[in-house]
Scaffold this motif. Structure first.
Motif, PDB file in Angstrom:
ATOM      1  N   THR A  41     -15.757   7.426  48.164  1.00  0.00           N
ATOM      2  CA  THR A  41     -17.214   7.247  48.190  1.00  0.00           C
ATOM      3  C   THR A  41     -17.653   6.251  49.257  1.00  0.00           C
ATOM      4  N   ASP A  42     -16.723   5.445  49.764  1.00  0.00           N
ATOM      5  CA  ASP A  42     -17.073   4.430  50.758  1.00  0.00           C
ATOM      6  C   ASP A  42     -16.665   4.826  52.175  1.00  0.00           C
ATOM      7  N   THR A  43     -16.460   6.099  52.407  1.00  0.00           N
ATOM      8  CA  THR A  43     -15.927   6.539  53.690  1.00  0.00           C
ATOM      9  C   THR A  43     -16.820   6.156  54.868  1.00  0.00           C
ATOM     10  N   SER A  91     -12.957  12.574  58.771  1.00  0.00           N
ATOM     11  CA  SER A  91     -14.309  12.883  59.266  1.00  0.00           C
ATOM     12  C   SER A  91     -15.016  13.929  58.425  1.00  0.00           C
ATOM     13  N   GLU A  92     -14.255  14.844  57.824  1.00  0.00           N
ATOM     14  CA  GLU A  92     -14.882  15.902  57.017  1.00  0.00           C
ATOM     15  C   GLU A  92     -15.567  15.342  55.772  1.00  0.00           C
ATOM     16  N   ARG A  93     -15.217  14.135  55.392  1.00  0.00           N
ATOM     17  CA  ARG A  93     -15.840  13.522  54.219  1.00  0.00           C
ATOM     18  C   ARG A  93     -17.243  12.983  54.522  1.00  0.00           C
ATOM     19  N   LEU A  94     -17.567  12.826  55.774  1.00  0.00           N
ATOM     20  CA  LEU A  94     -18.850  12.237  56.132  1.00  0.00           C
ATOM     21  C   LEU A  94     -19.986  13.177  55.746  1.00  0.00           C
ATOM     22  N   PRO A  95     -21.107  12.651  55.278  1.00  0.00           N
ATOM     23  CA  PRO A  95     -22.217  13.508  54.839  1.00  0.00           C
ATOM     24  C   PRO A  95     -22.916  14.181  56.004  1.00  0.00           C
TER      25      PRO A  95
END
Length: 452
Positions: free
Chosen positions: A336-338, A364-368
């Motif tokens: 959640t803190d990516t 990077s794929e975790r970024l919104p």
């Protein structure tokens, strides 16, 4: 005479609709669920029982009328012999606000404020709307309180200034700046509970504006005030005095921890990394905080996690590439803190010429997506990530990737009306188009001189 005429007019309109549809009181009882005796007392008794706004809304539905039907005639139900009925006036004003009937609010409050004591009603309505999440609607009433309150040191005046400040915050950086500058004159008139919330909000606004000196100042005040409140609570417990629970929005440990966290962030952004580590060490270990409930313990754990991540990031900022494996593990454990940590890593990579391709590719794929980010702080962080990633890719010869990153940053800068961010984009893109990316030092200097 005027009031009784309005009452007769209101009931005559209802009577007209009953005749039009052929409704008896028994039929209205079935359609509205309102007790038959209550309907009779309200519509037929002389003098009649006052109509509630809830009954009027129910009648509107029964007669297939739009919401707000006959509201312009309703104030007569609220005033009697120059006195006002709070049980009828408050729901009426709230419904008017919910329906956007501000012209009716204006005419009603004009009469209401003929007695200055009635300003308390407006404040109550504003607070009720705010509690329901209708911040925009509540702002109208807070402005009325501010404009008509004679004592600028009265609690409701200061609270109205604070609520109006909160209601004014949005995604527009310039409007947020204007709102916080206006509010700064009044926050120290608030009770300590509200001051804690106000200082945290102010610090967050200055964070989004990248005014790091203001962030430092507000964080210092927040930390000092939270510590003072904490000590007072401990003294009262030692004296076995009853302690009133704080009316603040968050647990007390949150304000104390955020004071240290935001101070550390401000120092980090001013490249005072070793000094920032001192503050990170404090909020990483808040388990000594006494009388923590379950919520407080969870908040302490959050600070511990943030502290661990921020200490790793500060080590990267000082060029310690050896912590990258631990940093990668931290991101894996705390998805959640990516965003904030990926941003910090990219800034460290550009500052110290670190190679972070593996971490970028992994997380990077975790970024919104830009369209899914709702808070101004997160949008700003996402903009800065794409901007730093663009510089990173361009410096490493990946021109196509760098241009795509720049376009992502440009989209966000336009979306949040971030003028200094737009200047950064324009300067960097101009030099990249001209094939002059090797003059990165000149570009950076121009960006700084342009106010970015």
């Amino acid at each position: 005479m005027e009031q009784s005429a309005a009452i007769r007019c209101l009931r005559s309109e209802i009577d007209t609709q009953m005749k039009k549809y052929g409704y008896s009181l028994t039929k209205l009882n079935k359609l509205t669920g309102i007790h038959l005796g209550y309907l009779s007392e309200t519509l037929n008794r002389r003098p009649p029982r006052p109509i509630t706004i809830n009954l009027l809304d129910n009648l509107a539905r029964a007669f297939h009328q739009s919401p707000g039907w006959l509201y312009e005639l309703y104030p007569g139900e609220c005033f009697s012999d120059q006195k006002v009925s709070r049980p009828r006036m408050i729901p009426f004003l709230m419904r008017c606000a919910e329906l956007g009937r501000f012209e009716l609010i204006a005419s009603t409050t004009s009469k209401l404020l003929e007695n200055p004591k009635n300003i308390e009603i407006l404040f109550y309505v504003a607070e009720q709307l705010f509690e329901k999440g209708l911040q925009s609607e509540s702002a109208h009433f807070y402005r009325l309180v501010i404009e008509n309150e004679r004592d600028s040191f009265h609690d409701r005046f200061a609270i109205s200034q604070y609520r109006l400040f909160r209601a004014s915050l949005g995604t527009n950086a310039e409007e947020n700046k204007e709102a916080v500058v206006r509010f700064e004159l009044y926050y120290n008139r608030l009770a300590e509970d509200f001051q804690l919330d106000a200082l945290l909000q102010m610090t967050n606004v200055y964070y989004t504006l990248e005014n790091w000196k203001k962030v430092e100042r507000c964080a210092d005040e927040l930390r000092e005030l939270a510590g003072k409140v904490y000590e007072n609570q401990l003294r009262m417990r030692d004296n076995t005095k009853p302690i009133e629970p704080l009316k603040s929005e968050r647990h007390l440990v949150v304000y104390y921890g955020q004071g240290f966290l935001l101070k550390g962030v401000a120092l980090t952004m001013q490249e005072q990394y070793e000094e920032a580590k001192k503050y990170v060490s404090v909020y990483s270990n808040l388990g000594w905080f006494k009388h923590l409930d379950e919520i407080g313990k969870k908040e302490v754990e959050k600070f511990r996690v943030w502290g661990k991540g921020n200490m790793l990031m500060l080590n990267l900022m000082t060029g310690n590439q050896n912590v990258l494996p631990d940093f990668s593990d931290f991101l894996e454990e705390n998805p959640t803190d990516t965003l904030p940590y990926m941003l910090g890593m990219m800034e460290a990579a550009n500052r110290n010429n670190l190679s972070v391709d593996d971490v970028v590719n992994r997380f990077s794929e975790r970024l919104p997506h830009p369209d899914t980010v709702t808070t101004h702080i997160k949008r700003k962080q996402l903009f800065r990530f794409w901007y730093e990633k663009a510089i990173y890719n361009l410096k490493n010869g990946r021109r196509s990737c760098g241009i795509n990153d720049l376009l992502s940053a440009l989209y966000l800068a336009e979306k949040i009306q971030y003028s200094s961010g737009l200047r950064k984009m324009i300067l960097l893109m101009l030099y990249e188009v001209d094939g002059m990316i090797e003059q990165q030092g000149i570009i950076q200097k121009m960006v700084e001189e342009s106010g970015g």
